[in-house]
Design a protein around this motif. Structure first.
Motif: not given
Length: 221
Positions: A216-221
């Motif tokens: 899945p797409q990585f989201s830092k926040r």
């Protein structure tokens, strides 16, 4: 110039109107049209319209039945009782192949391997491999390598997987069956890589991933 009412009525009476002038010269009365039309339709003049529709006949199953009779007559005792037989596998597809001397026919699951014109309506009925030239080429490569494309009839029972996997499984099954015809066929078939079982399969999905490796797409926040 003043016109009298009597002279006006006399001039109107001389004209031909469909409306009738009443006795009272100050009022004009127009008769109502009749409620019923005087035209009468006789029963003889009426014609009944009959519509007849013909339903198209379903696609005949006679060729399939003929192929079943042909396979049963050519393979007494079934596939397992034959001598020139080979089993091929690819992905989830499994194909059992029987070779017999003939003219180069391919019968897969009691259906022809090619795309043939079928009925009078000039439709093209898709046969087992749907006329796909790539899949048809897969199953012919072992016979073309040895020059036997018109020397053997091929009877196949295939199940599992898709048509692409089944076509490659049939190719491996034909190559293995040709080894039982003569041991000298091993060298040319092995040189073309037709005796190698392709072990590649779809990689399994992993927990936490969308597919085998897609994350899945990585989201830092």
């Amino acid at each position: 110039m003043a016109l009298s009412i009597s002279s006006l009525t006399s001039s109107l009476s001389s004209l031909s109107f469909s409306s009738q002038i009443s006795r009272n010269p100050g009022s004009i009365s127009i008769p109502q049209p009749p409620k019923t039309l005087p035209i009468s339709l006789s029963s003889k003049s009426t014609r009944s319209l009959s519509i007849s529709a013909t339903v198209a006949a379903p696609v005949e199953t006679e060729p399939v039945e003929n192929l079943k009779k042909l396979v049963k007559s050519r393979l007494p005792g079934g596939f397992a009782a034959q001598t020139i037989i080979g089993t091929g596998r690819r992905k989830c597809a499994i194909a059992r192949v029987v070779l017999q001397e003939g003219t180069g026919k391919f019968i897969i699951n009691y259906r022809d391997a090619k795309q043939l014109p079928y009925n009078a309506l000039n439709f093209l009925v898709q046969e087992y491999l749907q006329g796909n030239p790539l899949w048809l080429q897969y199953i012919k490569v072992p016979l073309l390598t040895l020059g036997y494309e018109t020397s053997y009839d091929v009877f196949v029972k295939a199940h599992g997987g898709g048509l692409s996997g089944q076509a490659q499984a049939i190719s491996l099954g034909i190559a293995r069956a040709l080894l039982k015809v003569s041991a000298d066929h091993r060298s040319p078939l092995k040189k073309e890589g037709l005796l190698t079982r392709d072990s590649r399969v779809v990689e399994r999905k992993k927990v936490g991933l969308k597919k085998a490796r897609k994350a899945p797409q990585f989201s830092k926040r």
